[in-house]
Design a protein around this motif. Structure first.
Motif, PDB file in Angstrom:
ATOM      1  N   GLU A  10       0.832  -1.201   0.000  1.00 52.17           N
ATOM      2  CA  GLU A  10       0.000   0.000   0.000  1.00 52.17           C
ATOM      3  C   GLU A  10       0.873   1.260   0.000  1.00 52.17           C
ATOM      4  N   ILE A  11       1.944   1.230   0.761  1.00 50.15           N
ATOM      5  CA  ILE A  11       2.894   2.351   0.773  1.00 50.15           C
ATOM      6  C   ILE A  11       3.477   2.558  -0.622  1.00 50.15           C
ATOM      7  N   ILE A  12       3.817   1.467  -1.281  1.00 47.47           N
ATOM      8  CA  ILE A  12       4.362   1.541  -2.648  1.00 47.47           C
ATOM      9  C   ILE A  12       3.320   2.140  -3.595  1.00 47.47           C
ATOM     10  N   GLU A  13       2.101   1.622  -3.540  1.00 49.54           N
ATOM     11  CA  GLU A  13       1.034   2.085  -4.438  1.00 49.54           C
ATOM     12  C   GLU A  13       0.680   3.541  -4.229  1.00 49.54           C
ATOM     13  N   ARG A  14       0.560   3.952  -2.982  1.00 47.56           N
ATOM     14  CA  ARG A  14       0.072   5.296  -2.656  1.00 47.56           C
ATOM     15  C   ARG A  14       1.141   6.372  -2.767  1.00 47.56           C
ATOM     16  N   ASN A  15       2.386   5.978  -2.915  1.00 48.24           N
ATOM     17  CA  ASN A  15       3.488   6.943  -2.956  1.00 48.24           C
ATOM     18  C   ASN A  15       4.288   6.840  -4.252  1.00 48.24           C
ATOM     19  N   GLN A  16       3.610   6.617  -5.357  1.00 51.06           N
ATOM     20  CA  GLN A  16       4.294   6.458  -6.643  1.00 51.06           C
ATOM     21  C   GLN A  16       5.208   7.638  -6.964  1.00 51.06           C
ATOM     22  N   ASP A  17       4.767   8.849  -6.630  1.00 49.76           N
ATOM     23  CA  ASP A  17       5.569  10.033  -6.947  1.00 49.76           C
ATOM     24  C   ASP A  17       6.780  10.188  -6.038  1.00 49.76           C
ATOM     25  N   ARG A  18       6.767   9.529  -4.887  1.00 51.39           N
ATOM     26  CA  ARG A  18       7.891   9.625  -3.946  1.00 51.39           C
ATOM     27  C   ARG A  18       8.751   8.370  -3.921  1.00 51.39           C
ATOM     28  N   LEU A  19       8.348   7.325  -4.599  1.00 45.99           N
ATOM     29  CA  LEU A  19       9.050   6.039  -4.549  1.00 45.99           C
ATOM     30  C   LEU A  19      10.444   6.164  -5.163  1.00 45.99           C
ATOM     31  N   GLU A  20      11.461   5.873  -4.359  1.00 45.93           N
ATOM     32  CA  GLU A  20      12.847   5.996  -4.805  1.00 45.93           C
ATOM     33  C   GLU A  20      13.438   4.629  -5.163  1.00 45.93           C
ATOM     34  N   HIS A  21      13.477   3.706  -4.175  1.00 43.75           N
ATOM     35  CA  HIS A  21      14.073   2.385  -4.393  1.00 43.75           C
ATOM     36  C   HIS A  21      13.322   1.311  -3.615  1.00 43.75           C
ATOM     37  N   LEU A  22      13.386   0.097  -4.146  1.00 38.02           N
ATOM     38  CA  LEU A  22      12.906  -1.104  -3.460  1.00 38.02           C
ATOM     39  C   LEU A  22      14.094  -2.036  -3.312  1.00 38.02           C
ATOM     40  N   LEU A  23      14.307  -2.513  -2.092  1.00 35.59           N
ATOM     41  CA  LEU A  23      15.460  -3.368  -1.819  1.00 35.59           C
ATOM     42  C   LEU A  23      15.023  -4.692  -1.209  1.00 35.59           C
ATOM     43  N   LEU A  24      15.811  -5.710  -1.485  1.00 40.68           N
ATOM     44  CA  LEU A  24      15.682  -6.997  -0.826  1.00 40.68           C
ATOM     45  C   LEU A  24      17.038  -7.254  -0.174  1.00 40.68           C
ATOM     46  N   LEU A  25      17.063  -7.179   1.158  1.00 38.83           N
ATOM     47  CA  LEU A  25      18.303  -7.384   1.902  1.00 38.83           C
ATOM     48  C   LEU A  25      18.380  -8.842   2.331  1.00 38.83           C
ATOM     49  N   LYS A  26      19.404  -9.541   1.850  1.00 40.25           N
ATOM     50  CA  LYS A  26      19.568 -10.966   2.163  1.00 40.25           C
ATOM     51  C   LYS A  26      20.571 -11.119   3.302  1.00 40.25           C
TER      52      LYS A  26
END
Length: 130
Positions: A20-36
């Motif tokens: 929901e954070i990703i969807e609602r903040n499209q204009d502010r979305l900078e990066h998505l990370l997967l930390l292993k």
């Protein structure tokens, strides 16, 4: 620049909140990370959503679902598939990084300082003086 981790849990409801954070903040979305990482001999991962700083103020939020998601390279869990789907819908690539476990640190504050250093070094978040 003040960057702070906002910790969510690792259950399905937390993943849906992250989506929901990703969807609602499209204009502010900078990066998505997967930390292993590895905890007690088991591969785990964290999901991270980095937003651009708010227009006013000196704050950049970094949302995290920390280390509770089992990680298998060739057999992604349902939670990983949900995160990948959210990334695809946002037209963002998920950046994978191998990091130390939070268990390697005396407390979460030190762990998050370690992650902030990694994120700054790789230019995924803004430097201190921006």
């Amino acid at each position: 620049m003040n960057q702070r981790f906002i910790e969510l849990g690792e259950g399905y409801s937390d993943i849906f909140e992250l989506r929901e954070i990703i969807e609602r903040n499209q204009d502010r979305l900078e990066h998505l990370l997967l930390l292993k990482t590895e905890i007690n001999g088991k591969s785990r991962c964290s999901f991270v959503v980095i937003l651009k700083p708010a227009r006013t103020g000196d704050f950049q939020p970094v949302y995290i679902c920390k280390e509770g998601i089992p990680y298998e390279e060739n057999k992604p869990s349902q939670r990983i598939l949900l995160f990948q789907e959210a990334a695809a819908n946002a037209h963002k690539e998920i950046i994978g990084l191998q990091v130390k476990s939070s268990k390697s640190f005396a407390d979460d504050k030190l762990y998050y300082q370690y992650l902030i250093g990694i994120l700054r070094m790789n230019r995924y978040i803004l430097p201190l003086h921006w």
